[in-house]
Design an enzyme around this catalytic site. Sequence first.
Site, PDB file in Angstrom:
ATOM      1  N   GLU A  19      63.250 -22.887  -4.115  1.00 27.99           N
ATOM      2  CA  GLU A  19      62.395 -22.915  -2.398  1.00 27.99           C
ATOM      3  C   GLU A  19      61.828 -24.677  -3.658  1.00 27.99           C
ATOM      4  O   GLU A  19      61.207 -25.127  -2.935  1.00 27.99           O
ATOM      5  CB  GLU A  19      61.718 -22.462  -2.806  1.00 27.99           C
ATOM      6  CG  GLU A  19      62.231 -20.917  -2.283  1.00 27.99           C
ATOM      7  CD  GLU A  19      60.971 -19.604  -2.589  1.00 27.99           C
ATOM      8  OE1 GLU A  19      60.432 -19.255  -3.486  1.00 27.99           O
ATOM      9  OE2 GLU A  19      60.710 -18.729  -1.827  1.00 27.99           O
TER      10      GLU A  19
ATOM     11  N   GLU B  36      65.800 -12.631  -5.627  1.00 34.72           N
ATOM     12  CA  GLU B  36      64.069 -11.773  -5.556  1.00 34.72           C
ATOM     13  C   GLU B  36      64.248 -10.716  -5.671  1.00 34.72           C
ATOM     14  O   GLU B  36      63.756  -9.485  -5.274  1.00 34.72           O
ATOM     15  CB  GLU B  36      63.021 -12.687  -4.142  1.00 34.72           C
ATOM     16  CG  GLU B  36      62.743 -13.653  -4.409  1.00 34.72           C
ATOM     17  CD  GLU B  36      62.976 -15.259  -4.286  1.00 34.72           C
ATOM     18  OE1 GLU B  36      64.434 -15.083  -3.806  1.00 34.72           O
ATOM     19  OE2 GLU B  36      62.512 -16.485  -4.382  1.00 34.72           O
TER      20      GLU B  36
ATOM     21  N   GLY C 148      61.681 -19.002  -6.789  1.00 36.46           N
ATOM     22  CA  GLY C 148      61.051 -20.316  -6.721  1.00 36.46           C
ATOM     23  C   GLY C 148      61.412 -21.580  -7.439  1.00 36.46           C
ATOM     24  O   GLY C 148      61.397 -23.285  -6.469  1.00 36.46           O
TER      25      GLY C 148
ATOM     26  N   ALA D 290      60.225 -17.816 -10.248  1.00 38.08           N
ATOM     27  CA  ALA D 290      58.213 -18.233 -10.501  1.00 38.08           C
ATOM     28  C   ALA D 290      58.783 -16.984 -11.647  1.00 38.08           C
ATOM     29  O   ALA D 290      59.769 -16.386 -12.251  1.00 38.08           O
ATOM     30  CB  ALA D 290      57.967 -17.284  -9.399  1.00 38.08           C
TER      31      ALA D 290
HETATM   32  N1  CO8 Z   1      60.564 -15.844 -15.097  1.00 38.97           N
HETATM   33  C1  CO8 Z   1      60.191 -15.443 -16.494  1.00 38.97           C
HETATM   34  N2  CO8 Z   1      61.251 -15.736 -17.603  1.00 38.97           N
HETATM   35  C2  CO8 Z   1      62.362 -16.049 -17.257  1.00 38.97           C
HETATM   36  C3  CO8 Z   1      63.110 -16.410 -16.238  1.00 38.97           C
HETATM   37  C4  CO8 Z   1      61.641 -16.460 -14.789  1.00 38.97           C
HETATM   38  N3  CO8 Z   1      61.718 -16.425 -13.873  1.00 38.97           N
HETATM   39  N4  CO8 Z   1      64.362 -16.888 -15.583  1.00 38.97           N
HETATM   40  C5  CO8 Z   1      64.460 -16.695 -17.566  1.00 38.97           C
HETATM   41  N5  CO8 Z   1      63.448 -15.859 -18.169  1.00 38.97           N
HETATM   42  C6  CO8 Z   1      63.984 -16.293 -19.786  1.00 38.97           C
HETATM   43  C7  CO8 Z   1      64.145 -14.841 -19.874  1.00 38.97           C
HETATM   44  O1  CO8 Z   1      63.925 -13.615 -19.515  1.00 38.97           O
HETATM   45  C8  CO8 Z   1      64.951 -15.516 -21.400  1.00 38.97           C
HETATM   46  O2  CO8 Z   1      63.528 -15.636 -21.947  1.00 38.97           O
HETATM   47  P1  CO8 Z   1      63.773 -14.705 -23.602  1.00 38.97           P
HETATM   48  O3  CO8 Z   1      64.790 -15.192 -24.254  1.00 38.97           O
HETATM   49  O4  CO8 Z   1      62.097 -15.016 -24.072  1.00 38.97           O
HETATM   50  O5  CO8 Z   1      64.090 -13.135 -23.243  1.00 38.97           O
HETATM   51  C9  CO8 Z   1      65.156 -16.666 -21.471  1.00 38.97           C
HETATM   52  O6  CO8 Z   1      64.465 -17.583 -19.637  1.00 38.97           O
HETATM   53  C10 CO8 Z   1      66.370 -16.767 -20.688  1.00 38.97           C
HETATM   54  O7  CO8 Z   1      67.294 -16.138 -20.332  1.00 38.97           O
HETATM   55  P2  CO8 Z   1      68.636 -14.685 -19.932  1.00 38.97           P
HETATM   56  O8  CO8 Z   1      68.536 -14.477 -21.020  1.00 38.97           O
HETATM   57  O9  CO8 Z   1      67.981 -13.896 -18.955  1.00 38.97           O
HETATM   58  O10 CO8 Z   1      69.698 -16.461 -19.646  1.00 38.97           O
HETATM   59  P3  CO8 Z   1      71.219 -15.875 -18.873  1.00 38.97           P
HETATM   60  O11 CO8 Z   1      71.463 -16.811 -19.489  1.00 38.97           O
HETATM   61  O12 CO8 Z   1      70.942 -14.908 -19.377  1.00 38.97           O
HETATM   62  O13 CO8 Z   1      70.643 -16.103 -17.853  1.00 38.97           O
HETATM   63  C11 CO8 Z   1      69.572 -16.036 -15.698  1.00 38.97           C
HETATM   64  C12 CO8 Z   1      70.078 -16.315 -16.579  1.00 38.97           C
HETATM   65  C13 CO8 Z   1      70.627 -15.517 -14.613  1.00 38.97           C
HETATM   66  C14 CO8 Z   1      68.906 -17.077 -14.471  1.00 38.97           C
HETATM   67  C15 CO8 Z   1      68.225 -15.236 -15.717  1.00 38.97           C
HETATM   68  O14 CO8 Z   1      67.571 -15.495 -16.302  1.00 38.97           O
HETATM   69  C16 CO8 Z   1      67.629 -14.754 -14.583  1.00 38.97           C
HETATM   70  O15 CO8 Z   1      68.258 -14.013 -13.975  1.00 38.97           O
HETATM   71  N6  CO8 Z   1      66.744 -14.901 -14.636  1.00 38.97           N
HETATM   72  C17 CO8 Z   1      65.576 -14.498 -13.753  1.00 38.97           C
HETATM   73  C18 CO8 Z   1      65.849 -15.422 -11.750  1.00 38.97           C
HETATM   74  C19 CO8 Z   1      65.097 -14.345 -11.034  1.00 38.97           C
HETATM   75  O16 CO8 Z   1      65.603 -13.188 -10.952  1.00 38.97           O
HETATM   76  N7  CO8 Z   1      64.554 -15.600 -10.552  1.00 38.97           N
HETATM   77  C20 CO8 Z   1      63.303 -15.206  -9.768  1.00 38.97           C
HETATM   78  C21 CO8 Z   1      62.017 -14.981  -9.527  1.00 38.97           C
HETATM   79  S1  CO8 Z   1      60.631 -14.611  -8.292  1.00 38.97           S
HETATM   80  C22 CO8 Z   1      60.527 -16.604  -7.882  1.00 38.97           C
HETATM   81  O17 CO8 Z   1      60.977 -17.194  -8.482  1.00 38.97           O
HETATM   82  C23 CO8 Z   1      59.482 -15.798  -6.763  1.00 38.97           C
HETATM   83  C24 CO8 Z   1      59.158 -17.235  -5.614  1.00 38.97           C
HETATM   84  C25 CO8 Z   1      58.132 -16.811  -4.773  1.00 38.97           C
HETATM   85  C26 CO8 Z   1      56.834 -17.726  -5.450  1.00 38.97           C
HETATM   86  C27 CO8 Z   1      55.889 -16.955  -6.508  1.00 38.97           C
HETATM   87  C28 CO8 Z   1      55.011 -17.780  -6.463  1.00 38.97           C
HETATM   88  C29 CO8 Z   1      53.886 -17.193  -8.092  1.00 38.97           C
END
Ligand code: CO8
Length: 258
Positions: free
Chosen positions: A112, A132, A109, A66
């Site tokens: 999921e 998460e 998400g 998400a």
């Molecule tokens: N949300 C928003 N932006 C994101 C997300 C995300 N989940 N994942 C990546 N991005 C963005 C980064 O902010 C970055 O943007 P910018 O260039 O503007 O800074 C761009 O994508 C590229 O990402 P990274 O630079 O971080 O790329 P890396 O290769 O260094 O890392 C990862 C890749 C490991 C995947 C890293 O991006 C990461 O850890 N992402 C978050 C993963 C995460 O925590 N996911 C869970 C989110 S919470 C959730 O999903 C709850 C679901 C429940 C349902 C909710 C309904 C409302």
Amino acid sequence: MSDETLVLSTIEGPVAILTLNRPQALNALSPALIDALIRHLEHCDNDDTIRVIIITGAGRAFAAGADIKAMADATPIDMLTTDMIARWARIAAVRKPVIAAVNGFALGGGCELAMMCDIILASETAQFGQPEINIGIIPGAGGTQRLTRAIGPYRAMEMVLTGATISAQEAYAYGLVNRVCPPDSLLDEARRLAQTIAAKPPLAVRLAKEAVRAAAETTVREGLAIELRNFYLLFASADQKEGMRAFIEKRTANFSGR
Ligand code: CO8
């Protein structure tokens, strides 16, 4: 980016390929992206010419979860009133088979979403996880339930409590994915599988999906009742008559979808 480009749709005969298209944010599932995906899925579900749907992601992610930026400052009342997660139920409610072709990160998400699909194919580069916990929340779109049923309570508990990701090969070994493909052949493998299912009688496909889903979502007793009802119901279909007659006459069945 306008809503129209957040999800790209390609129709190949009876197969629709929906591509999550927010690669600069690793296809983070913003409310607008989820709404676009639901619109496309429901359109496909209501279009008789489409029989199977594939969901994949543009770039190096299937979906990295998400959109954290969209919910970082949310209050419980914001979450309650927008009720984003209730919307996600419409993804799981699609009646036609949905294949996830997981090309990269399937996190939070994103994992999921893959688990709301019926079959999961993974690229060798895919990674699955429920991270998460690392940002102070827990899975909220079915992760604690579907993951636990897919891979068992001990592996699911470790993934949910540590937030660690697993590789495509580990996901395969755990039973989370059907198979692992080289990145270049992932979509072709999904297409092949989709075309195979698309050639089957669609009413039987629909009722089979409903019955198998019931195994994961209800008690055995309820699931058996759904299976039996659907089994009997199919004897009202032209395709059951055609399928059985074709077998007896040693010819290929010509299914009409009725
Ligand atoms: N949300 C928003 N932006 C994101 C997300 C995300 N989940 N994942 C990546 N991005 C963005 C980064 O902010 C970055 O943007 P910018 O260039 O503007 O800074 C761009 O994508 C590229 O990402 P990274 O630079 O971080 O790329 P890396 O290769 O260094 O890392 C990862 C890749 C490991 C995947 C890293 O991006 C990461 O850890 N992402 C978050 C993963 C995460 O925590 N996911 C869970 C989110 S919470 C959730 O999903 C709850 C679901 C429940 C349902 C909710 C309904 C409302």
